[in-house]
Motif scaffolding. Structure first.
Motif, short mmCIF file in Angstrom:
data_model
loop_
_atom_site.label_atom_id
_atom_site.label_comp_id
_atom_site.label_asym_id
_atom_site.label_seq_id
_atom_site.Cartn_x
_atom_site.Cartn_y
_atom_site.Cartn_z
N SER A 39 0.83 -1.20 0.00
CA SER A 39 0.00 0.00 0.00
C SER A 39 0.87 1.26 0.00
O SER A 39 0.60 2.21 -0.74
CB SER A 39 -0.92 -0.01 1.22
N SER A 42 2.54 1.61 -3.39
CA SER A 42 1.55 2.07 -4.37
C SER A 42 1.31 3.57 -4.24
O SER A 42 1.20 4.28 -5.24
CB SER A 42 0.22 1.33 -4.19
N HIS A 43 1.25 4.05 -3.01
CA HIS A 43 1.07 5.49 -2.77
C HIS A 43 2.24 6.28 -3.36
O HIS A 43 2.05 7.30 -4.04
CB HIS A 43 0.94 5.76 -1.28
N GLN A 44 3.46 5.82 -3.12
CA GLN A 44 4.64 6.51 -3.66
C GLN A 44 4.65 6.45 -5.19
O GLN A 44 5.00 7.43 -5.86
CB GLN A 44 5.93 5.90 -3.09
N ARG A 46 2.06 6.30 -7.17
CA ARG A 46 1.05 7.25 -7.67
C ARG A 46 1.65 8.64 -7.74
O ARG A 46 1.44 9.38 -8.72
CB ARG A 46 -0.19 7.25 -6.78
N THR A 47 2.38 9.02 -6.71
CA THR A 47 3.02 10.34 -6.70
C THR A 47 4.03 10.44 -7.83
O THR A 47 4.07 11.44 -8.55
CB THR A 47 3.71 10.59 -5.33
#
Length: 88
Positions: A39, A42-44, A46-47
């Motif tokens: 998770s 995935s967040h990184q 997206r950035t």
């Protein structure tokens, strides 16, 4: 440019970029390589996609990430070389 470079100040993003400079990888493998949960990776990612440093392709159920293009790789390599020269 300051905002763009600010995104690169995050050590986790730099570790992800460092790995992707070597090879394309899916989220699960990246998570294991950097010692983070999927998770968070995935967040990184997206950035990094938002600022157009990485791109992705889907293969079956997996999404593989890579550096966006040769400009990103050249920028990464130039910084690494500069830092190596500074150490010597």
């Amino acid at each position: 440019m300051a905002e763009f470079l600010g995104f690169l100040a995050d050590p986790n993003r730099l570790r992800i970029l460092s790995i992707l400079a070597e090879q394309e990888m899916c989220v699960g493998d990246l998570a294991m390589a950097v010692g983070m949960n999927e998770s968070a990776v995935s967040h990184q990612l997206r950035t990094l996609r938002t600022i157009r440093l990485v791109s992705s392709r889907k293969q079956g159920r997996h999404v593989f990430y890579r550096l966006q293009d040769d400009h990103v790789f050249s920028f990464y390599q130039a910084v690494v070389e500069h830092l190596d020269e500074s150490d010597g």
